[in-house]
Design a protein around this motif. Structure first.
Motif, mmCIF file in Angstrom:
data_model
loop_
_atom_site.group_PDB
_atom_site.id
_atom_site.type_symbol
_atom_site.label_atom_id
_atom_site.label_comp_id
_atom_site.label_asym_id
_atom_site.label_seq_id
_atom_site.Cartn_x
_atom_site.Cartn_y
_atom_site.Cartn_z
ATOM 1 N N GLY A 44 56.192 53.513 57.964
ATOM 2 C CA GLY A 44 55.784 54.033 56.668
ATOM 3 C C GLY A 44 54.968 53.029 55.882
ATOM 4 N N ALA A 45 55.297 51.739 56.042
ATOM 5 C CA ALA A 45 54.568 50.691 55.324
ATOM 6 C C ALA A 45 53.129 50.558 55.816
ATOM 7 C CB ALA A 45 55.293 49.361 55.473
ATOM 8 N N VAL A 46 52.876 50.969 57.065
ATOM 9 C CA VAL A 46 51.513 50.922 57.588
ATOM 10 C C VAL A 46 50.584 51.821 56.764
ATOM 11 C CG1 VAL A 46 50.078 51.468 59.604
ATOM 12 C CG2 VAL A 46 52.269 50.326 59.903
ATOM 13 N N GLY A 47 51.187 52.812 56.103
ATOM 14 C CA GLY A 47 50.401 53.716 55.272
ATOM 15 C C GLY A 47 49.655 53.024 54.154
ATOM 16 N N ILE A 48 50.010 51.770 53.837
ATOM 17 C CA ILE A 48 49.302 51.039 52.788
ATOM 18 C C ILE A 48 47.839 50.819 53.168
ATOM 19 C CG2 ILE A 48 49.877 48.759 53.682
ATOM 20 C CD1 ILE A 48 50.027 47.726 50.874
ATOM 21 N N TYR A 49 47.565 50.808 54.483
ATOM 22 C CA TYR A 49 46.185 50.607 54.916
ATOM 23 C C TYR A 49 45.300 51.787 54.523
ATOM 24 C CZ TYR A 49 47.509 46.518 57.610
ATOM 25 O OH TYR A 49 47.955 45.270 57.982
ATOM 26 N N ALA A 50 45.872 52.954 54.314
ATOM 27 C CA ALA A 50 45.070 54.124 53.950
ATOM 28 C C ALA A 50 44.388 53.945 52.592
ATOM 29 C CB ALA A 50 45.938 55.380 53.971
ATOM 30 N N PRO A 51 45.154 53.732 51.488
ATOM 31 C CA PRO A 51 44.467 53.495 50.207
ATOM 32 C C PRO A 51 43.628 52.228 50.220
ATOM 33 C CG PRO A 51 46.827 53.100 49.988
ATOM 34 C CD PRO A 51 46.618 53.751 51.317
ATOM 35 N N LEU A 52 44.080 51.212 50.961
ATOM 36 C CA LEU A 52 43.317 49.962 51.011
ATOM 37 C C LEU A 52 41.950 50.185 51.654
ATOM 38 C CD1 LEU A 52 43.236 46.903 50.563
ATOM 39 C CD2 LEU A 52 44.315 46.632 52.806
ATOM 40 N N ALA A 82 43.415 48.015 44.979
ATOM 41 C CA ALA A 82 44.078 46.777 44.576
ATOM 42 C C ALA A 82 45.478 47.069 44.047
ATOM 43 C CB ALA A 82 43.244 46.065 43.509
ATOM 44 N N ARG A 83 45.599 48.108 43.241
ATOM 45 C CA ARG A 83 46.918 48.492 42.734
ATOM 46 C C ARG A 83 47.829 48.934 43.875
ATOM 47 N NH1 ARG A 83 46.038 51.912 37.111
ATOM 48 N NH2 ARG A 83 45.425 50.147 35.811
ATOM 49 N N ALA A 84 47.260 49.587 44.869
ATOM 50 C CA ALA A 84 48.064 50.031 46.015
ATOM 51 C C ALA A 84 48.703 48.842 46.716
ATOM 52 C CB ALA A 84 47.187 50.818 46.985
ATOM 53 N N CYS A 85 47.911 47.803 46.967
ATOM 54 C CA CYS A 85 48.446 46.615 47.646
ATOM 55 C C CYS A 85 49.574 45.995 46.843
ATOM 56 C CB CYS A 85 47.336 45.584 47.837
ATOM 57 S SG CYS A 85 46.091 46.076 49.023
ATOM 58 N N ILE A 86 49.360 45.830 45.547
ATOM 59 C CA ILE A 86 50.371 45.191 44.696
ATOM 60 C C ILE A 86 51.637 46.019 44.645
ATOM 61 C CG2 ILE A 86 50.892 44.473 42.335
ATOM 62 C CD1 ILE A 86 47.876 43.949 41.988
ATOM 63 N N GLN A 87 51.475 47.313 44.376
ATOM 64 C CA GLN A 87 52.639 48.178 44.158
ATOM 65 C C GLN A 87 53.438 48.411 45.437
ATOM 66 O OE1 GLN A 87 51.933 51.739 41.823
ATOM 67 N NE2 GLN A 87 53.329 52.927 43.082
ATOM 68 N N VAL A 88 52.769 48.837 46.501
ATOM 69 C CA VAL A 88 53.491 49.201 47.722
ATOM 70 C C VAL A 88 54.139 47.991 48.370
ATOM 71 C CG1 VAL A 88 53.289 50.241 50.001
ATOM 72 C CG2 VAL A 88 52.002 51.195 48.085
ATOM 73 N N ARG A 97 52.908 51.260 32.476
ATOM 74 C CA ARG A 97 51.804 50.337 32.692
ATOM 75 C C ARG A 97 52.044 49.499 33.948
ATOM 76 N NH1 ARG A 97 53.004 48.657 27.379
ATOM 77 N NH2 ARG A 97 53.434 46.593 28.282
ATOM 78 N N PRO A 98 50.972 48.983 34.562
ATOM 79 C CA PRO A 98 51.156 48.147 35.761
ATOM 80 C C PRO A 98 52.049 46.938 35.518
ATOM 81 C CG PRO A 98 48.857 48.803 35.548
ATOM 82 C CD PRO A 98 49.551 49.270 34.305
ATOM 83 N N ASP A 99 51.919 46.286 34.364
ATOM 84 C CA ASP A 99 52.745 45.107 34.098
ATOM 85 C C ASP A 99 54.222 45.493 33.954
ATOM 86 O OD1 ASP A 99 51.811 46.367 31.621
ATOM 87 O OD2 ASP A 99 52.951 44.798 30.597
ATOM 88 N N GLN A 100 54.481 46.659 33.373
ATOM 89 C CA GLN A 100 55.869 47.131 33.269
ATOM 90 C C GLN A 100 56.452 47.397 34.653
ATOM 91 O OE1 GLN A 100 55.062 50.531 30.729
ATOM 92 N NE2 GLN A 100 55.916 49.498 28.929
ATOM 93 N N CYS A 139 60.064 45.600 39.028
ATOM 94 C CA CYS A 139 60.254 45.308 40.449
ATOM 95 C C CYS A 139 60.838 43.919 40.659
ATOM 96 C CB CYS A 139 58.920 45.440 41.177
ATOM 97 S SG CYS A 139 58.996 45.026 42.939
ATOM 98 N N TRP A 140 60.171 42.898 40.110
ATOM 99 C CA TRP A 140 60.524 41.518 40.428
ATOM 100 C C TRP A 140 61.606 40.932 39.520
ATOM 101 C CZ3 TRP A 140 59.102 40.170 45.005
ATOM 102 C CH2 TRP A 140 57.937 40.688 45.565
#
Length: 328
Positions: A126-134, A150-156, A300-303, A308-309
Motif C-alpha cells: 500500500g505504501a508503494v502507492g505514494i509513487y502515484a501522486p509523486l 510534495a504534500r503527498a510525500c510528507i503526509q503519506v 492546515r498542513p502544519d497542524q 503526527c509527530w
C-alpha cells in the motif's frame, strides 16, 4: 497444480472486478450520504434513486478526451494512475475477506495468498502507492501538481511510520503477521477482540488510515481550496478516474484490515454468520469515512504534521513500550 493456478486466477479477477465496481459505486454512496448530511438530494435523476449515476460517470470518463499537457513527461504521466490502481489492488492479495466456504463440494479459501507476513505485505505494498501522486506531480509540468506531490510525500511517509508503530502491539499479542492468525486470535468471543485490548492502537491506526487514504480532514494531497486538485490537476478522463477508483478500492481494503485486526474479522457474532458479520463491519467503516468527510473541516498542513509527530507518534511509542512490559 493446474487447479490451484486456475483458482488463483479466478480469485484475482474477482477481486479486481468486484473492487473496481465497488470503487465506482462508492462514489454514488458517498454523494448520497453527504447529500443527507447537507440536506440535499444527491444523485436522483439517472435511474431509480439515481442508482445509475455512477454508470453515467463511468461512460463520461471512458469517452472524455484524454488531455496530455504540453510540458508533461508522456510516459511517466501515463504511468502514475496505473501505479495507484495496481498498488491498491495488489495490497489485497493477503487479505482473507470471508471464512472458507464450499461450492459444489469444492472448498474455497477467500484469500489470494495466505502468506505469514500478510499484514506487512498489505502495509508495504500500500505504501508503494505514494509513487502515484509523486510521479503525477513531477511529470505534469504544473506547479499545482508539484505542490500536491510534495504534500503527498510528507503526509503519506509520516503517517506510514505512525501506522506501522500502531499495529506493533497487536502483532506482539498475536505473535504473527498473518491476517488469518489475527482473525483466529479473536475467535472465542466479542470480549476477545483486540479493540478492547489495544484501544489506542485502534484509534491511531484508524486516524493514520484516513491520512494515508487522503480522506477529509486530511486531504492535503488534493486540497481543492488551495491547489485546484493537487497532483490530479492536469489529469482528465480515464486516467483521472483510475486515481479515484484506486482511492476507494484502498478504502475498502483498509476497512477489511481494520475489521480483521481489531474487530474480530469474519468470526460469527452470536447468531450472525461470520461472512455477514465482516460485511457489516466494513460497511460501518465505509460509512464512517463518509461521515467524517461530511462533518469535519480541513486542517492546515502544519497542524497535520504536529498531530503526527508530536501527538500520535509519542502515544504509539508509549503503547508499544507498555505492551512489551505487560507481555514480559
Amino acid at each position: 497444480m493446474g487447479a490451484f493456478i486456475t483458482e488463483t486466477i479466478i480469485k484475482v479477477l474477482v477481486v479486481v472486478l468486484v473492487f473496481s465496481f465497488l470503487g465506482g459505486f462508492a462514489t454514488y454512496l458517498e454523494r448520497k450520504v453527504l447529500g443527507f448530511f447537507q440536506r440535499r438530494l444527491g444523485p436522483s435523476y439517472v435511474g431509480p434513486f439515481g442508482l445509475l449515476q455512477f454508470g453515467a460517470d463511468a461512460i463520461k470518463l471512458f469517452t472524455k478526451e484524454d488531455i496530455l499537457p504540453s510540458g508533461a513527461n508522456k510516459i511517466i504521466f501515463g504511468l502514475a494512475p496505473v501505479v495507484a490502481l495496481v498498488s491498491a489492488m495488489t495490497s489485497m492479495v493477503a487479505i482473507p475477506f470471508f471464512p472458507n466456504f464450499e461450492i459444489f463440494g469444492y472448498k474455497v479459501t477467500p484469500i489470494i495468498s495466505d502468506i505469514n507476513v500478510g499484514l506487512l505485505f498489505f502495509v508495504s505494498v500500500g505504501a508503494v502507492g505514494i509513487y502515484a501522486p509523486l510521479l503525477a506531480g513531477l511529470s505534469s509540468g504544473s506547479k499545482y501538481s508539484l505542490i500536491g506531490a510534495a504534500r503527498a510525500c510528507i503526509q503519506v511517509l509520516s503517517f506510514e511510520v505512525v501506522s506501522a508503530l500502531s499495529i506493533l502491539p497487536p502483532i506482539m499479542l498475536v505473535g504473527s503477521l498473518s491476517l488469518v492468525a489475527m482473525n483466529d486470535y479473536q475467535n472465542e468471543s466479542v470480549l476477545n477482540w483486540l479493540i478492547f485490548k489495544q484501544p489506542l492502537a485502534f484509534i491511531i491506526f484508524l486516524i493514520a488510515s484516513y491520512a494515508e487514504l487522503n480522506r477529509t480532514p486530511f486531504d492535503l494531497l488534493e486540497h481543492e481550496a488551495e491547489i485546484v486538485a493537487g497532483y490530479c490537476t492536469e489529469y482528465s478522463g480515464l486516467k483521472w478516474g483510475m486515481f479515484f477508483i484506486a482511492e476507494y478500492a484502498h478504502m475498502f481494503a483498509f476497512s477489511f484490515v481494520i475489521s480483521l485486526i481489531f474487530l474480530g474479522g469474519f468470526n460469527p457474532i452470536g447468531f450472525i454468520p461470520g461472512g455477514i458479520a465482516i460485511i457489516l463491519k466494513v460497511c460501518f467503516f465505509i460509512f464512517l469515512f463518509m461521515w467524517v468527510r461530511g462533518t469535519l473541516p480541513h486542517i492546515r498542513p502544519d497542524q497535520l504534521m504536529n498531530m503526527c509527530w508530536k501527538v500520535l507518534m509519542p502515544i504509539a511509542l508509549v503503547n508499544v513500550l507498555v505492551t512489551g512490559i505487560v507481555l514480559l
